[in-house]
Design an enzyme around this catalytic site. Structure first.
Site, PDB file in Angstrom:
ATOM      1  N   ILE A   1     -68.108  20.120   1.160  1.00 36.85           N
ATOM      2  CA  ILE A   1     -67.154  21.071   0.595  1.00 36.85           C
ATOM      3  C   ILE A   1     -67.081  20.707  -0.888  1.00 36.85           C
ATOM      4  O   ILE A   1     -67.007  19.530  -1.240  1.00 36.85           O
ATOM      5  CB  ILE A   1     -65.772  20.963   1.293  1.00 36.85           C
ATOM      6  CG1 ILE A   1     -64.754  21.961   0.730  1.00 36.85           C
ATOM      7  CG2 ILE A   1     -65.188  19.571   1.234  1.00 36.85           C
ATOM      8  CD1 ILE A   1     -63.414  21.959   1.517  1.00 36.85           C
ATOM      9  N   SER A   2     -67.147  21.710  -1.768  1.00 42.72           N
ATOM     10  CA  SER A   2     -67.226  21.433  -3.203  1.00 42.72           C
ATOM     11  C   SER A   2     -65.921  20.869  -3.752  1.00 42.72           C
ATOM     12  O   SER A   2     -64.857  21.058  -3.170  1.00 42.72           O
ATOM     13  CB  SER A   2     -67.587  22.710  -3.964  1.00 42.72           C
ATOM     14  OG  SER A   2     -68.666  23.356  -3.357  1.00 42.72           O
ATOM     15  N   LYS A   3     -66.019  20.194  -4.913  1.00 38.57           N
ATOM     16  CA  LYS A   3     -64.839  19.668  -5.606  1.00 38.57           C
ATOM     17  C   LYS A   3     -63.927  20.823  -6.025  1.00 38.57           C
ATOM     18  O   LYS A   3     -64.428  21.820  -6.562  1.00 38.57           O
ATOM     19  CB  LYS A   3     -65.283  19.000  -6.920  1.00 38.57           C
ATOM     20  CG  LYS A   3     -65.718  17.588  -6.817  1.00 38.57           C
ATOM     21  CD  LYS A   3     -66.396  17.185  -8.112  1.00 38.57           C
ATOM     22  CE  LYS A   3     -65.362  16.783  -9.157  1.00 38.57           C
ATOM     23  NZ  LYS A   3     -65.922  15.803 -10.130  1.00 38.57           N
TER      24      LYS A   3
END
Ligand code: SAH
Length: 271
Positions: A113-115
């Site tokens: 999951i992206s930052k």
């Protein structure tokens, strides 16, 4: 001001009121009187997690948003969405206490999951597309790489309609389960190869990719509406990945390259 002008066409009310509420800890596991009091208290705290960590509170999300603002990121509609979508419910329970830190987290099968800061940056760039600026929201949006569904939930708050494509079946199923409680009628999850885009709902005012390849697949450019904007990671000539922004006008496409990023690879086919 109409909902449209506020940039939240649909979905926010639903995000504020999930259709399946967590049962209170007391209802799930009654304390047994024969246990030591301190042990009972420990058990009760465990059974209330992650609420016990304070993650169900809007304050923890508000603090994350404050930090993103302090970093110079912009886009009130995005911050409002991030203030509402419970990121900890999209990651493994063991990682839930890191959900509001500015970090990417594993979601299984080697994907992440992206930052939050990178998501806010990409959605911020999308909101500056011509159609998005005119409408005050992302219009018809396409996401490539649904992963756990977190960004799709954010998109549901700031777009009129969302198509999100995932090529890994277990993640597609996970995203479907994660999003099910919100009953977001305007989000369509597709199991397939996102390199082909999704022609049935094209053209899109906003296209965002959560995985980066050597170049931009031609289907994405074709399926971009006039006045639409695409934001994607892409391999740069100097090595490493950069964010690429493409705007489509009546006369063609214009491309600009931005800062370096680190996304999982864009792969073709389904698994
Ligand atoms: N937006 C996601 C991030 C997921 S990571 C989130 O909020 O969790 C990127 C995802 O892109 C991975 O799940 C990976 O399987 C997927 N992906 C990579 N190539 C793809 C392709 N061609 N089509 C669809 N999904 C792809």
């Amino acid at each position: 001001m109409s909902d449209k002008r506020r940039g939240f066409p649909l979905g926010l009310d639903k995000l504020a009121q999930p259709t399946t509420a967590r049962a209170p800890a007391s209802a799930r596991e009654p304390l047994r009187p024969q246990r030591l009091l301190h042990q009972a208290a420990q058990d009760a705290a465990r059974s209330a997690a992650p609420s016990g960590l304070g993650l169900d509170s809007a304050h923890v999300r508000a603090r994350m948003v404050d930090r993103l603002r302090a970093e110079g990121l912009r886009g009130e509609p995005i911050f409002e969405a991030m203030g509402r979508v419970p990121r900890h419910q999209f990651v493994d329970t063991a990682l839930a206490n890191q959900a509001y830190e500015d970090t990417s987290l594993p979601i299984g099968l080697g994907q992440t999951i992206s930052k939050p800061s990178v998501i806010a940056r990409m959605l911020g760039l999308l909101l500056e597309g011509a159609n998005a600026r005119r409408e005050g929201h992302l219009g018809r949006a396409l996401e490539i790489g649904t992963g756990c569904g977190y960004q799709a939930a954010l998109l549901a708050c700031i777009a009129r309609h969302v198509v999100s494509i995932e090529r890994l079946r277990p993640l597609f199923d996970k995203a479907r389960a994660n999003l099910a409680p919100w009953r977001l009628d305007q989000v369509r999850l597709v199991y397939g190869d996102g390199m082909l885009g999704h022609a049935p709902r094209a053209p899109y005012d906003s296209i965002v990719a959560a995985a980066g390849g050597e170049d931009l697949p031609p289907a994405w450019l074709e399926q971009l509406a006039i006045g639409g904007r695409l934001v994607a990671p892409m391999q740069s000539t100097g090595g490493g990945q950069v964010l690429v922004v493409v705007d489509r006008t009546a006369t063609g496409w214009s491309r600009s390259h931005h800062e370096g990023v680190h996304f999982v690879p864009l792969k073709s086919g389904v698994l």
